[in-house]
Design an enzyme around this catalytic site. Sequence first.
Site, mmCIF file in Angstrom:
data_model
loop_
_atom_site.group_PDB
_atom_site.id
_atom_site.type_symbol
_atom_site.label_atom_id
_atom_site.label_comp_id
_atom_site.label_asym_id
_atom_site.label_seq_id
_atom_site.Cartn_x
_atom_site.Cartn_y
_atom_site.Cartn_z
ATOM 1 N N SER A 1 74.755 37.063 26.256
ATOM 2 C CA SER A 1 73.819 36.387 26.922
ATOM 3 C C SER A 1 72.638 37.496 27.373
ATOM 4 C CB SER A 1 74.104 35.443 28.020
ATOM 5 O OG SER A 1 74.951 36.043 28.917
ATOM 6 N N ASP B 1 69.935 37.085 37.819
ATOM 7 C CA ASP B 1 70.800 36.129 38.598
ATOM 8 C C ASP B 1 72.110 36.493 38.730
ATOM 9 O OD1 ASP B 1 71.667 36.628 35.951
ATOM 10 O OD2 ASP B 1 71.478 34.551 35.284
ATOM 11 N N HIS C 1 72.542 38.766 34.572
ATOM 12 C CA HIS C 1 71.559 39.343 33.776
ATOM 13 C C HIS C 1 70.601 40.184 34.301
ATOM 14 C CE1 HIS C 1 73.686 35.510 32.313
ATOM 15 N NE2 HIS C 1 73.743 36.305 31.200
#
Length: 316
Positions: A46, A281, A284
């Site tokens: 991600s 967050d 990330h």
Amino acid sequence: MESPTILKFKISLSFFCMLLLFASTLNPVLGLKNCNFPAIFNFGDSNSDTGGLSASLITVTPPYGETYFHKPAGRESDGRLMIDFMGGIFATLMPKGDYFSKALYTFDIGQNDLGEGFFGNMTIEEVNASIPDIVNKFSINVKNIYNLGARSFWIHNTGPIGCLPYIFANFPSAQRDNYGCAKSYNDVAQYFNHNLKEAIVQLRKDLPLAAITYVDVYSVKYSLFTKPKEYGFELPLVACCGYGGMYNYSSSVGCGGTITVNGSQIFVGSCDRPSVRVNWDGIHYTEAANKFVFDQISTGAFSDPPIPLKMACHNI
């Protein structure tokens, strides 16, 4: 007879040409043309995924995407990722058949592989022991993609996982380094990177037609934690979008979620200035941090061989 001025000019021009020839001999990159990549195909977690995760498993919600897209766009960040800065954003562009052999293949892996071990109750030693097998499987996948026609590979090592709030929250007793990062977890990341680099050396021997660039993303990302003010950042260990504790992160409620406090529903939103924050967050990076990393690595200064992104099709 030629004038001294003309003769002097010719000698100077000849000397300049000799300097160029000498420089290109010492640094073969100077003699290379820019690559014309018609497409970029990315394989990654991600940190570089631009929608696959949202399409198949978890749909991200506001405030994800607020900085650039002004709405969630499949990125686990407030805006763009490194891959966006590499290839632009072409949501409707479908690759043509001949793109696959001419494209740049980027890889940004490792964090999830290590995290799966850490959060699967494996010890540091057990995670380290699993790394050779992880890297071996990665090599097999690169060879499979090569056999399908890929020739240009741009491979990132993994970042300093020990500097992320989700590590602090779940492993509070971990020893910290001078910058507040969890040292043992960063040591595992560096061991992974050592194995990855060795695997790439072997891949270059096994795949002689491939141009394989190893990119030290770890060093660039770690610099955001060691000297953030120098690069215009602040509070690098604290999540911009989160709730709870000194690192603004809790595993019980994430960015974009809601939590009940004293009978009231609280929306977990973002900080006032994501543009000066490193972590988005707890897991990330922010768009600002992603752009900083891209600006550093695209020059080739952190690459092996030391070749810029725009020349990554060359095998030197």
